[in-house]
Design an enzyme around this catalytic site. Structure first.
Site, PDB file in Angstrom:
ATOM      1  N   LYS A 124     -12.328  -5.372   1.916  1.00  0.00           N
ATOM      2  CA  LYS A 124     -11.893  -4.584   2.880  1.00  0.00           C
ATOM      3  C   LYS A 124     -12.712  -3.353   3.310  1.00  0.00           C
ATOM      4  O   LYS A 124     -12.903  -2.707   2.042  1.00  0.00           O
ATOM      5  CB  LYS A 124     -10.424  -3.968   2.583  1.00  0.00           C
ATOM      6  CG  LYS A 124      -9.842  -2.957   3.423  1.00  0.00           C
ATOM      7  CD  LYS A 124      -8.333  -2.780   3.148  1.00  0.00           C
ATOM      8  CE  LYS A 124      -7.952  -1.619   4.176  1.00  0.00           C
ATOM      9  NZ  LYS A 124      -6.585  -1.224   4.099  1.00  0.00           N
ATOM     10  N   LYS A 129     -11.450  -8.199   6.072  1.00  0.00           N
ATOM     11  CA  LYS A 129     -10.973  -7.266   6.923  1.00  0.00           C
ATOM     12  C   LYS A 129     -12.038  -6.276   7.046  1.00  0.00           C
ATOM     13  O   LYS A 129     -12.329  -5.505   6.176  1.00  0.00           O
ATOM     14  CB  LYS A 129      -9.759  -7.018   6.315  1.00  0.00           C
ATOM     15  CG  LYS A 129      -9.078  -5.719   7.229  1.00  0.00           C
ATOM     16  CD  LYS A 129      -7.705  -5.289   6.500  1.00  0.00           C
ATOM     17  CE  LYS A 129      -7.246  -4.131   7.206  1.00  0.00           C
ATOM     18  NZ  LYS A 129      -6.405  -3.488   6.533  1.00  0.00           N
ATOM     19  N   CYS A 131      -4.259   6.044   0.264  1.00  0.00           N
ATOM     20  CA  CYS A 131      -3.482   4.699  -0.358  1.00  0.00           C
ATOM     21  C   CYS A 131      -3.360   4.901  -1.816  1.00  0.00           C
ATOM     22  O   CYS A 131      -3.070   4.076  -2.417  1.00  0.00           O
ATOM     23  CB  CYS A 131      -4.429   3.838   0.117  1.00  0.00           C
ATOM     24  SG  CYS A 131      -5.024   3.391   1.713  1.00  0.00           S
ATOM     25  N   CYS A 157      -0.021   4.349   1.764  1.00  0.00           N
ATOM     26  CA  CYS A 157      -0.580   5.200   2.578  1.00  0.00           C
ATOM     27  C   CYS A 157       0.629   5.752   3.767  1.00  0.00           C
ATOM     28  O   CYS A 157       0.668   6.835   4.201  1.00  0.00           O
ATOM     29  CB  CYS A 157      -1.826   4.877   3.452  1.00  0.00           C
ATOM     30  SG  CYS A 157      -1.888   3.320   3.807  1.00  0.00           S
ATOM     31  N   CYS A 204       0.872  -1.072   0.077  1.00  0.00           N
ATOM     32  CA  CYS A 204       0.166  -0.102   0.160  1.00  0.00           C
ATOM     33  C   CYS A 204       0.808   1.226   0.084  1.00  0.00           C
ATOM     34  O   CYS A 204       2.302   1.072   0.199  1.00  0.00           O
ATOM     35  CB  CYS A 204      -0.957   0.044   1.347  1.00  0.00           C
ATOM     36  SG  CYS A 204      -2.458   0.936   0.977  1.00  0.00           S
TER      37      CYS A 204
HETATM   38  C1  PBG Z   1      -3.006  -0.063   4.635  1.00  0.00           C
HETATM   39  C2  PBG Z   1      -3.527  -0.863   5.980  1.00  0.00           C
HETATM   40  C3  PBG Z   1      -4.436  -0.601   6.977  1.00  0.00           C
HETATM   41  C4  PBG Z   1      -4.457  -1.789   7.651  1.00  0.00           C
HETATM   42  C5  PBG Z   1      -3.684  -2.653   6.921  1.00  0.00           C
HETATM   43  N1  PBG Z   1      -3.279  -2.279   5.837  1.00  0.00           N
HETATM   44  C6  PBG Z   1      -4.984   0.564   7.411  1.00  0.00           C
HETATM   45  C7  PBG Z   1      -5.835   1.510   6.566  1.00  0.00           C
HETATM   46  O1  PBG Z   1      -6.383   0.869   5.534  1.00  0.00           O
HETATM   47  O2  PBG Z   1      -6.184   2.479   6.920  1.00  0.00           O
HETATM   48  C8  PBG Z   1      -5.263  -1.785   8.967  1.00  0.00           C
HETATM   49  C9  PBG Z   1      -4.947  -3.028   9.858  1.00  0.00           C
HETATM   50  C10 PBG Z   1      -5.260  -2.927  11.468  1.00  0.00           C
HETATM   51  O3  PBG Z   1      -6.098  -1.955  11.603  1.00  0.00           O
HETATM   52  O4  PBG Z   1      -4.911  -3.780  11.965  1.00  0.00           O
HETATM   53  N2  PBG Z   1      -3.935   0.223   3.729  1.00  0.00           N
HETATM   54 ZN    ZN Z   2      -3.220   2.275   2.392  1.00  0.00          ZN
END
Ligand code: PBG
Ligand code: ZN
Length: 328
Positions: free
Chosen positions: A198, A251, A132, A124, A122
């Protein structure tokens, strides 16, 4: 009372309950431990994350120490997240050859050749604005221009030795773009586990402290899924499979158990459940307060995911479970 069905008949002793239990016990190979590795001048960095007690931001050297201990206890799988020294608008730290994840991957694969190293793909954490994808002046996150950076990131991770890349950005078409780029770079054997379902979840809060990746403006709702949508989750899953995903992540995990079950029943690939930072934080906080029996709630939360159909589980509890000998 006369009844043919007496549910209590099979619950009388521990042996009976073990015999009749439908869900198999947790296995060491089910568990994937997340680590946050920081590109820091301080080689001894081991900073506990305030909102995730028991989890740390680690320097490369400390990562190696933590993983060495965990591997000794039977850890088999890790997923890596990076915090770069510098952020910019092209997420350079995500895809450059000496990026923090690339260095961490090389280090771990050299020291622990049989450890299964998964890398999160990713942007971000590496973008100055924390989104992202590439951010346009009007505040929109641009889909197609972002694909190229994601593909570059996945290729550089795989070149560094990543055993599997896991794109978590939720841009449309990223699995196909990454597959094509990997194949073109001679990395046809690197699998993709996509975060297909997600959701735009408040449960990611603590992670964003850990990865320093909260968006500076706006939110992620234009790319992550609306929590109300289950049928749409299935479309996302099928789209990613058509684009070449080898495994699928659901997720968050616990609050989306219905999605997990639907995905498990609908597809025949590996399904991974990600018990996210907020799920961990809630259980830990109540445990630290003495409000629940933390160990039992932890195990019950993971058993629920296995019962729901998870083939593997990303959980911040992985080290704890191994330390307590709670996985076979
Ligand atoms: C990055 C990412 C995130 C998580 C996993 N990869 C954060 C988001 O999307 O803001 C979250 C994992 C967690 O909360 O344990 N995109
Ligand atoms: Zn991200």
């Amino acid at each position: 009372m006369s009844s043919f069905f007496r549910g209590r008949r099979i619950r009388q002793t521990p042996q009976m309950r073990d015999f009749f239990r439908e869900t198999p016990p947790l296995l060491k190979e089910d568990l994937i431990m997340p680590y946050f590795v920081v590109n820091s001048g301080d080689a001894s960095l081991e900073q506990e994350i305030a909102t995730m007690p028991g989890q740390y931001q680690l320097s490369l050297a400390k990562l190696e120490e933590h993983v060495a201990k965990a591997v000794d206890m039977g850890l088999k799988n890790v997923i890596l997240f990076g915090v770069p020294a510098k952020k910019d608008e092209q997420a350079t730290g995500a895809w450059k050859e000496d990026g923090i994840i690339q260095r961490a991957t090389r280090l771990l694969k050299k020291r622990f050749p049989s450890l299964f190293v998964i890398t999160d793909v990713c942007l971000c954490e590496y973008m100055s604005h924390g989104h992202c994808g590439i951010l346009a002046k009007n505040g929109q996150v641009l889909n197609d221009p972002t694909l190229e950076l994601l593909a570059k990131t996945a290729v550089s991770q795989a070149k560094a030795g990543s055993d599997m890349v896991a794109p978590s950005d939720m841009m449309d078409g990223r699995v196909a773009a990454i597959r094509e780029a990997l194949d073109g770079a001679g990395l046809a054997n690197t699998p993709i586990m996509s975060y297909a379902a997600k959701f735009a979840s408040a449960y990611y809060g603590p992670f964003r402290d850990a990865a320093q990746s909260a968006p500076a403006c706006g939110d992620r709702k234009s790319y992550q899924m609306d929590p109300g949508n289950g049928r749409e989750a299935m479309r996302e899953v099928f789209a990613d499979l058509e684009e070449g995903a080898d495994a699928i992540i659901v997720k968050p995990a616990g609050p989306y158990g219905d999605i997990l079950r639907q995905v498990r029943d609908a597809v025949d690939v590996h399904v991974c459940a990600y018990q996210v930072s907020g799920e961990y934080a809630l259980i830990r906080a109540a445990g630290l307060n003495g409000w629940v029996d933390e160990e039992r709630v932890m195990m019950e939360s993971l058993q629920g995911l296995k019962r729901g159909g998870a083939d593997s589980i990303i959980t911040y509890f992985a080290e704890t479970i191994l330390a307590k000998g709670l996985a076979r």
